[in-house]
Write an enzyme that holds these catalytic residues in place. Sequence first.
Site, PDB file in Angstrom:
ATOM      1  CG  HIS A 170     -16.182  -4.649 -24.450  1.00  0.00           C
ATOM      2  ND1 HIS A 170     -16.227  -4.314 -23.266  1.00  0.00           N
ATOM      3  CD2 HIS A 170     -15.739  -5.549 -25.361  1.00  0.00           C
ATOM      4  CE1 HIS A 170     -16.505  -5.731 -23.428  1.00  0.00           C
ATOM      5  NE2 HIS A 170     -15.712  -6.506 -24.236  1.00  0.00           N
ATOM      6  CG  ASP A 182     -14.034  -9.904 -22.328  1.00  0.00           C
ATOM      7  OD1 ASP A 182     -14.575  -8.517 -22.472  1.00  0.00           O
ATOM      8  OD2 ASP A 182     -15.483 -10.361 -22.239  1.00  0.00           O
ATOM      9  CD  GLU A 216     -18.880  -6.841 -26.353  1.00  0.00           C
ATOM     10  OE1 GLU A 216     -18.480  -7.736 -27.544  1.00  0.00           O
ATOM     11  OE2 GLU A 216     -19.211  -6.973 -25.388  1.00  0.00           O
ATOM     12  CD  GLU A 217     -18.701  -8.803 -22.307  1.00  0.00           C
ATOM     13  OE1 GLU A 217     -19.477  -9.412 -22.806  1.00  0.00           O
ATOM     14  OE2 GLU A 217     -17.661  -8.554 -22.451  1.00  0.00           O
ATOM     15  CG  ASP A 244     -14.264  -8.234 -27.155  1.00  0.00           C
ATOM     16  OD1 ASP A 244     -13.937  -8.306 -25.746  1.00  0.00           O
ATOM     17  OD2 ASP A 244     -15.360  -8.382 -27.750  1.00  0.00           O
ATOM     18  CG  HIS A 314     -18.007 -13.466 -20.474  1.00  0.00           C
ATOM     19  ND1 HIS A 314     -19.303 -13.687 -20.943  1.00  0.00           N
ATOM     20  CD2 HIS A 314     -17.466 -12.843 -20.499  1.00  0.00           C
ATOM     21  CE1 HIS A 314     -19.018 -12.837 -21.733  1.00  0.00           C
ATOM     22  NE2 HIS A 314     -17.907 -11.968 -22.042  1.00  0.00           N
TER      23      HIS A 314
HETATM   24 ZN   LIG Z   1     -15.501  -8.229 -24.494  1.00  0.00          ZN
END
Ligand SMILES: [Zn+2]
Length: 355
Positions: A170, A182, A216-217, A244, A314
């Site tokens: 993503h 990520d 996606e998130e 991912d 994140h």
């Molecule tokens: Zn991800």
Amino acid sequence: MLILPRQKDIAVLGLGYSVGTPAEGIIAEAIVVKSLDELKKKEKEITGKIVVYNQDFELYEKAVKYRYNGANEAAKLGAVAVLVRAITPVSLYTLHAGSMKYAENITKIPAASITVEDAELLYRFQNRGETLKIQLKMEAKMLPDVESRNLVVELTGNKKPEKVVVVSSHIDSWDVGQGAMDDGGGAFISWSSLVLLKRLNLRPQRTIRGIMWTAEEIGLIGSRNYIKKHEEEKKNLQFVLDSDLGTFKPQGLVVSGNEQVQCIVHRILRLLKPLGNLNVKRGVLGYDTLEWLKGGVPGASLWNQNDTYFWYHHTNADTMLVEDPSALDAGTALFAAVSYVLADISIDLPHGNLS
Ligand SMILES: [Zn+2]
């Protein structure tokens, strides 16, 4: 800000989809719990308080429910906000973003991430019999949706172009950090595997489609839309790859599919001896591709040496510094080789029941 038992700033990061507080903030007593069981045991003490979840980290999948659903469980018992200990095994006073979701018919209370250090500090104060009082201010608000698109690149097959191998990842990331890990790394190896095959002038029988999913998130929005719109093509999917969970040194693939699929992928990985001993692990692992896998489409996720993945996940520390060029090259080689062989192989891989 912690007001009692002593004044101290507490770093917070609002969770995705959380509401904010009133402009003046919320001032309330806080109660720390280690688990949902403990929350239920203390149900009579929750009303009007800020619940602090200080859950342990064993597995991401186990701990993440506090972030995702913790506000609902606390709101049911009358809590006014939740602070959730960052979902990570290691912390250098690091805040971790991520989504939460409000359940229907439950009061929406603000939800934010706090560091492991602060969650533990509050827990120690509480265990000492101190009363905790916190002022929480959050300016979170939802803006209207905007248009965003999946990015699709493909090498069209020269004999069976309607049959497709998907390599995916993503392109969106959280507001903190750069999203290099990520999921920039995943996007890099998916994209580069097609670039590599094109440069080598290799064109397989079936099409290889690189898909960089959007949004996606915030709930797999790009992939869900794509999968729904392309329902007709599902029967033509030969194999779907996703990356991912980091792009550290590849260990192999986590493969979903029957015995024949496992065996074929295993044989392909044996062609990649220069990358080390790559293995097949059986499992149904994917995020954007999970719906396909659950629907019986054979596929795989990159299995890599990602022991430190959740340290950066994140956070502001998810930057280019986490990425290792040689590991990215190895991941690219793995995705390119597996997608090429599966796109050019004589048989169509069987769909069907997961086994
Ligand atoms: Zn991800």
